[in-house]
Scaffold this motif. Structure first.
Motif, mmCIF file in Angstrom:
data_model
loop_
_atom_site.group_PDB
_atom_site.id
_atom_site.type_symbol
_atom_site.label_atom_id
_atom_site.label_comp_id
_atom_site.label_asym_id
_atom_site.label_seq_id
_atom_site.Cartn_x
_atom_site.Cartn_y
_atom_site.Cartn_z
ATOM 1 N N GLY A 177 -4.073 9.642 5.312
ATOM 2 C CA GLY A 177 -4.425 10.812 4.497
ATOM 3 C C GLY A 177 -3.437 11.941 4.696
ATOM 4 N N LYS A 178 -2.918 12.040 5.915
ATOM 5 C CA LYS A 178 -1.956 13.106 6.183
ATOM 6 C C LYS A 178 -0.570 12.738 5.655
ATOM 7 C CE LYS A 178 -4.374 14.271 10.311
ATOM 8 N NZ LYS A 178 -4.489 13.490 11.530
ATOM 9 N N LEU A 179 -0.265 11.432 5.707
ATOM 10 C CA LEU A 179 1.095 11.002 5.380
ATOM 11 C C LEU A 179 1.328 10.756 3.899
ATOM 12 C CD1 LEU A 179 1.763 8.415 8.246
ATOM 13 C CD2 LEU A 179 2.811 10.675 7.988
ATOM 14 N N TYR A 180 0.309 10.251 3.217
ATOM 15 C CA TYR A 180 0.566 9.716 1.873
ATOM 16 C C TYR A 180 -0.291 10.360 0.785
ATOM 17 C CZ TYR A 180 2.496 6.031 4.866
ATOM 18 O OH TYR A 180 3.183 5.350 5.816
ATOM 19 N N VAL A 181 0.242 10.319 -0.405
ATOM 20 C CA VAL A 181 -0.508 10.759 -1.585
ATOM 21 C C VAL A 181 -0.699 9.532 -2.477
ATOM 22 C CG1 VAL A 181 -0.478 12.270 -3.599
ATOM 23 C CG2 VAL A 181 0.589 13.008 -1.457
ATOM 24 N N PRO A 182 -1.944 9.259 -2.889
ATOM 25 C CA PRO A 182 -2.186 8.071 -3.717
ATOM 26 C C PRO A 182 -1.279 8.057 -4.945
ATOM 27 C CG PRO A 182 -4.274 9.092 -3.086
ATOM 28 C CD PRO A 182 -3.177 9.993 -2.598
ATOM 29 N N GLY A 183 -0.736 6.889 -5.217
ATOM 30 C CA GLY A 183 0.098 6.737 -6.404
ATOM 31 C C GLY A 183 1.549 7.139 -6.195
ATOM 32 N N GLU A 184 1.859 7.690 -5.000
ATOM 33 C CA GLU A 184 3.241 8.115 -4.750
ATOM 34 C C GLU A 184 3.872 7.265 -3.643
ATOM 35 O OE1 GLU A 184 3.568 12.295 -3.937
ATOM 36 O OE2 GLU A 184 2.461 12.812 -5.757
ATOM 37 N N PHE A 185 5.161 7.074 -3.737
ATOM 38 C CA PHE A 185 5.877 6.278 -2.754
ATOM 39 C C PHE A 185 5.595 6.791 -1.332
ATOM 40 C CE2 PHE A 185 9.500 5.161 -0.153
ATOM 41 C CZ PHE A 185 9.649 3.824 -0.465
ATOM 42 N N PRO A 186 5.415 5.956 -0.332
ATOM 43 C CA PRO A 186 5.569 4.492 -0.361
ATOM 44 C C PRO A 186 4.328 3.733 -0.839
ATOM 45 C CG PRO A 186 5.104 5.219 1.870
ATOM 46 C CD PRO A 186 5.149 6.455 1.020
ATOM 47 N N LEU A 187 3.294 4.445 -1.249
ATOM 48 C CA LEU A 187 2.155 3.716 -1.808
ATOM 49 C C LEU A 187 2.534 3.228 -3.215
ATOM 50 C CD1 LEU A 187 -0.813 6.063 -0.814
ATOM 51 C CD2 LEU A 187 -0.114 3.932 0.256
ATOM 52 N N PRO A 188 1.965 2.108 -3.624
ATOM 53 C CA PRO A 188 2.290 1.636 -4.974
ATOM 54 C C PRO A 188 1.738 2.590 -6.038
ATOM 55 C CG PRO A 188 0.607 0.261 -3.962
ATOM 56 C CD PRO A 188 1.073 1.209 -2.908
ATOM 57 N N SER A 189 2.363 2.578 -7.182
ATOM 58 C CA SER A 189 1.886 3.397 -8.304
ATOM 59 C C SER A 189 0.573 2.812 -8.819
ATOM 60 C CB SER A 189 2.907 3.385 -9.427
ATOM 61 O OG SER A 189 2.982 2.069 -9.957
ATOM 62 N N GLU A 190 -0.089 3.599 -9.667
ATOM 63 C CA GLU A 190 -1.354 3.120 -10.227
ATOM 64 C C GLU A 190 -1.142 1.804 -10.973
ATOM 65 O OE1 GLU A 190 -3.784 6.063 -12.531
ATOM 66 O OE2 GLU A 190 -4.125 4.359 -13.840
ATOM 67 N N THR A 191 -0.023 1.717 -11.681
ATOM 68 C CA THR A 191 0.250 0.502 -12.447
ATOM 69 C C THR A 191 0.464 -0.690 -11.524
ATOM 70 O OG1 THR A 191 1.317 1.918 -14.045
ATOM 71 C CG2 THR A 191 1.716 -0.439 -14.251
ATOM 72 N N GLN A 192 1.264 -0.478 -10.482
ATOM 73 C CA GLN A 192 1.509 -1.572 -9.520
ATOM 74 C C GLN A 192 0.207 -2.013 -8.873
ATOM 75 O OE1 GLN A 192 4.587 0.565 -7.299
ATOM 76 N NE2 GLN A 192 5.452 -1.453 -6.850
#
Lengths: 524, 549
Positions: free
Chosen positions: A302-317
């Motif tokens: 939660g501190k490191l990442y934002v959903p849908g933004e790198f390095p997390l996959p996009s909504e489409t992926q």
């Protein structure tokens, strides 16, 4: 009753709960309050203050009549037949026949996890002499014994050990819990007893001991088949332990077992995801759970990442990962029987079906949530509050089941939300019996455009798809049973992928449902 | 705001002759929206105090109000106030007054209302320089109705100036504008509270309570006379019915609140007769009202009062001005609602006219460049350009009202750091090349979003509207196309791709309540949306559109 924030147990099934989801902070009806404290301190406190006592001294049977509320009746417990949806048998008394047991101990907290856990330290693979575990199991047994219930409880048909990492707990203590349950409620010969197990926390011997105790279903928290991904999400085990664990489970001859995977991890590529799915199928489990990583506040992710933004996959992926799982697993003969669950024929998780049918269930242990008499009750998620809660329960100061007044709108909302998550869908006949035809008609009307767009499927009595190419509104009253809508479900994968949208639309319909008092009468 | 605060100063003084003077002070609204009310108040007066800020100097409103008073032949007493301020420069302001209005520096009073300095000279100057009211006390009664307000307990209270004759309590009186008759139930002066006197003589300003039910009956500028008077009473000059210059649709944010909004508007118009209200139905927003206002400020105040005093949550459509369309068959159509204008008319449009205003702008000279740019973007035509003094510029422009209505003042303030002052008066209609711009969502026109714009700006406005909507409309289960079109010609388009995934991957016993809350929240969000065809449009979308010029 007072409203307070409380931790909901995650009774999940076949999975290692730490996974994606996480804590469920939610408002729930709850009658107990206690001071806050950190998990670590509670454990210490327990160590120093708890005087061991024998769990079997505790029972103080105070039989309590469950009110026979109409709505509750409609959700009375039924035989744990997987094929049955929200059971609407008119039993006057509802006895839960399912129990969730929360064993919160983990070696360490995974980066995505916001569940109620107690981290013991990475070195803790042996827990038989850890006082935190010993004390907790004793409190747990006291809670079971202090639970009020009907004079003649129905024997349990499903028991689910969730966590935390239940496989960290020594078999002797698991045995204590099972014995306590057996004495208190009885345990059916054919009961499904599931346990969440993590690679690296059990060996061949421990697995066999668990099986001897009656554990007959294993939910193996594999999460990924890539060393790099396991490491980056903070798992306490590596890939080698994954393969070992699979070998142990297979060698011990566990017939009914599940592999749990997480999709949409940071840096996960579709090649990696395909590999995980392929290796899962090669291991030939009878059940696969596929969760989508959810980024929860307060976790490391939660501190490191934002959903849908790198390095997390996009909504489409991420949507593609979901579709890929559905396609590959279905091709390998797994049924996609719930949004995130797949199984070979006949290997649905019976315990989880209790939840999805909105049937009652007991829950015991830190932060767990039970559903008894129509009331969801969440236990405290701080250890010292939990022990106070157990003491109050023993003293008769609290009751964790409801007395009355379950709102039929709330019940309808839960039934729709839970059943639309399953491939079986919403059983309109039973739903109508409980809530009246006006609500069913509104739902049919609501979803018609989504049938056309391919997100929702209407099915007849024989579960054949009904096409709605004409304008007539009598889908429910159609005399020709081939044309009468008996079930509605979300399509796989497009409807499942947008389930939040679709289900919240139904919430809107239930919200503006005006004539529910008459629906109540109809239900009598 | 709407109601002038009328203070009756009964000022007994020990002058040479030590007579008592009855002075009436009327505070007028400074804003152009209420210029008609100001002009009626001025008609009841014999002189004015023109108050100018010692630091800020002459402003656009000063100019406007000076000319109103000047044209009414009133004695003008210039007062420079706030001379206590460190930045005060009364000599400079005196010079401005001389150059702009030819007011003699020696006539100017210097005051500080804060410290009380110079105030002792004000009332003597009033008595000295302002003549007593004219009027014939022996002729039959004629009163000018100059203001009115609604009192919950006493009904409509009218403020009047007795021009000729006298009014006694119990007299039967009639209105020249409506022809209705009333009885003067209670009369008196404002001292400053309502003080019954039983009689009002020629030249006095006072109040009349006559059992009127609504301020709609009390037309400002109306002439009131004795019902029994045998001679034909000549109405006082200058009466005009309220002229609505700005129209907008008002809809309840939640469709089920229509009755509540209806009630709130009814109550509010009891107190503000100058708003015109008609029911309107929009396919996107449901039942609502089309309201006409005197101007922008009037509209803002009305919206705010609805929200603050009646707790009404409203969606307002883009304000529009009354256009006139002429068709080839000779028919003319006044368009107060863009949605009412056919997008593809059967008859050819021969011409269209739009209302214009004459704007007065006063600003520091360093901003002239950017202000002229703004004014030409707004299709302004320069009429006058002069320097008030070495630092301040005075400009007059003819501007289409439409360009003023939408966000003009805010933009003017922001490019001049708030130093420009602006005022306008209504002017003629002028012919213009106007087109109707429709917004379509998935091919379906949204009536509440259509606007009428000048052809030269239609592409830019269309593009801007479409971009704005793309930002505020969330992705939905289907692809959404947003188009701006003139007639059947699409001039801008954007697409919002379909949502790919919105799923809670896990839902077990303990999660149910939490998941449910999440979905409940999502449901609440949908409830606040307006559904246009298959598209959910958030209310913000309508608010955002207000800002596109």
């Amino acid at each position: 009753m007072l409203l307070r924030l409380c931790f909901a147990n995650q009774t999940d099934t076949d999975i290692d709960k730490k996974k994606q989801v996480s804590v469920s902070l939610h408002l729930s009806l709850q009658t107990q309050s206690a001071p806050l404290s950190t998990t670590v301190t509670c454990c210490t406190m327990l160590k120093s203050t708890f005087t061991p006592m024998y769990w079997f001294l505790a029972p103080k049977p105070k039989p309590q009549k469950l009110s026979s509320n109409l709505i509750k009746n409609t959700f009375s417990n039924s035989t744990p037949n997987v094929r049955q949806n929200s059971s609407l048998k008119q039993n006057p008394i509802i006895n839960p026949t399912s129990a969730y047991i929360h064993l919160p101990f983990c070696r360490k907290r995974c980066h995505y996890c916001d569940f109620t856990i107690v981290a013991l330290g990475s070195a803790s693979t042996q827990t038989h002499d850890d006082p935190r575990v010993i004390n907790y199991v004793q409190w747990l047994c006291r809670e079971i014994n202090a639970t009020k219930m009907e004079e003649k409880p129905a024997p349990l048909q499903t028991v689910f050990f969730g966590g935390g990492t239940p496989s960290l707990v020594p078999p002797s203590m698991v045995s204590n819990v099972l014995e306590t349950l057996k004495m208190k409620f009885g345990l059916s010969e054919s009961a499904e007893i599931s346990m969440e197990m993590d690679p690296g926390t059990f060996d061949y011997k421990k697995m066999q001991e668990m099986m001897l105790l009656g554990v007959n279903r294993v939910s193996l928290g594999v999460q990924a088949f890539q060393e790099k991904l396991l490491k980056s999400c903070g798992r306490a085990h590596g890939l080698e332990e994954v393969h070992e664990a699979i070998d142990i489970v297979k060698k011990c001859g566990v017939e009914n077992w599940s592999i749990d995977l997480i999709a949409s991890l940071p840096h996960q590529t579709s090649e990696m995801w395909e590999e995980s799915l392929r290796l899962t199928i090669e291991a030939q489990p009878t059940h696969v759970s596929v969760y989508d990583l959810q980024i929860e506040q307060g976790t490391k992710f939660g501190k490191l990442y934002v959903p849908g933004e790198f390095p997390l996959p996009s909504e489409t992926q991420s949507a593609d990962f979901y579709k890929m799982a559905s396609k590959i697993l279905c091709d390998a003969n797994y049924n996609h029987y719930e949004i995130s669950s797949y199984c070979k024929n006949g290997y649905e998780c019976k315990h989880n079906y209790t939840y999805w049918k909105n049937n009652p269930f007991y829950a015991f242990g830190l932060g767990s949530t039970s559903l008894i008499g129509g009331l969801r009750f969440s236990r405290p998620k701080k250890m010292n509050e939990y022990t106070k809660f157990v003491q109050n329960l023993e003293n008769g100061l609290i009751n964790s089941s409801s007395d009355n007044n379950i709102n039929s709108k709330d019940t309808a909302t839960d039934v729709v939300m839970l059943s639309l998550r399953t491939a079986r869908g919403l059983d309109l006949k039973r739903f109508q019996e409980s809530f009246g035809s006006s609500l069913v008609l509104s739902l049919l009307e609501l979803y018609k455009p989504y049938v056309e767009s391919g997100h929702v499927v209407f099915l007849d009595e024989q579960r054949r798809t009904i096409r709605i190419d004409d304008t007539d509104n009598s889908l429910l009253y159609e005399t020709n049973s081939e044309r009468r809508v008996a079930y509605m479900r979300l399509s796989d994968p497009n409807g499942f992928l947008l389930s939040n949208e679709l289900i919240s639309l139904a919430f809107g319909v239930i919200d503006s449902w005006k004539d529910y008092p008459s629906a109540l009468q109809e239900a009598t | 705001m709407f109601y002038k605060n009328i203070i009756n100063g009964d000022d007994s003084r020990d002058g040479k002759e030590s007579p008592n003077y009855l002075l009436n002070l009327i505070d007028t609204p400074g804003h152009v929206d209420f210029s008609y009310e100001v002009s009626r108040s001025l008609a009841a007066c014999q002189g004015v105090l023109l108050v100018v800020d010692a630091a800020q100097g002459v402003q656009a409103q000063t100019v406007a109000n000076f000319y109103l008073a000047f044209e009414s032949n009133l004695s003008i007493i210039p007062v420079i106030n706030k001379i206590d301020q460190p930045t005060a420069d009364p000599d400079r302001v005196k010079a401005q007054l001389k150059s702009m209005f030819d007011l003699d520096a020696s006539d100017v009073l210097l005051t500080s209302a804060k410290t009380g300095k110079g105030l002792e000279h004000v009332l003597p100057a009033v008595i000295e320089r302002i003549p007593p009211p004219p009027g014939k006390s022996d002729s039959s009664l004629r009163m000018l109705l100059l203001d009115s307000y609604f009192d919950e307990y006493r009904g409509v209270i009218c403020h009047v100036a007795v021009v000729d004759g006298a009014l006694r309590k119990g007299d039967k009186i009639s209105s020249a504008a409506t022809g209705k008759s009333y009885e003067a139930l209670d009369i008196g002066i404002m001292h400053p509270e309502l003080t019954p006197t039983g009689i009002l003589f020629t030249g006095q300003v006072g109040y009349v309570i006559s059992g009127m039910r609504s301020t709609k009956e009390a037309r400002i500028g109306d002439t009131i006379y004795h019902t029994r008077s045998t001679v034909d009473v000549v109405p006082l000059p200058g009466f005009k019915p309220a002229k609505h210059m700005v129209f907008s649709g008002l809809f309840p944010a939640d469709g089920s609140d229509f009755e509540a909004l209806n009630h709130a508007i009814e109550k509010l118009t009891c107190n503000d007769a100058s708003v015109s209200v008609a029911k309107e139905t929009s396919t996107a927003l449901g039942l609502g009202f089309r309201c006409g206002f005197l101007g922008l400020l009037h509209m803002d105040v009305f919206h705010q009062r609805l929200e603050q005093e009646y707790g009404a949550h409203i969606i307002s459509t883009v304000p529009t001005v009354p256009y006139i369309y002429e068709y080839s068959d000779g028919s003319k159509l006044e368009v107060q609602n863009p949605a009412a204008l056919p997008s593809n008319p059967k008859q050819r449009v021969v011409a269209c006219w739009e209302p214009t205003v004459i704007a007065t702008i006063v600003m520091p000279s360093e901003y002239v460049g950017s202000v002229i740019t703004l004014l030409s973007e707004r299709r302004g035509e320069q009429l006058e350009y002069s320097f008030i003094d070495s630092q301040r510029v005075f400009m007059k422009y003819r501007l289409p009202l439409r360009e003023v209505v939408i966000d003009f003042y805010n933009e003017l303030k922001s490019i001049t750091s708030g130093y420009a002052s602006f005022d306008y008066e209504d002017s003629d209609y002028q012919q213009s090349d106007l087109v109707k711009l429709d917004i379509l969502l998935n091919g379906q026109p949204v009536d509440a979003m259509s606007t009428i714009v000048h052809n030269s700006k239609s592409y830019r406005v269309g593009r801007e509207l479409v971009d704005k909507l793309k930002k505020v409309i969330d992705r939905q289960m289907f692809e959404i196309s947003i188009q701006a079109a003139i007639g059947s010609k699409v001039i801008a388009r954007e697409t919002i791709t379909a949502m790919r995934k919105n799923v809670l991957a896990k839902c077990y016993g303990g999660d149910v309540s939490r998941k449910r809350k999440l979905l409940e929240k999502q449901k609440e969000g949908k409830k606040r949306m307006k559904r246009v065809g298959s598209v959910d449009v958030p209310q913000e979308a309508f608010h955002e559109l207000l800002k596109v010029s």
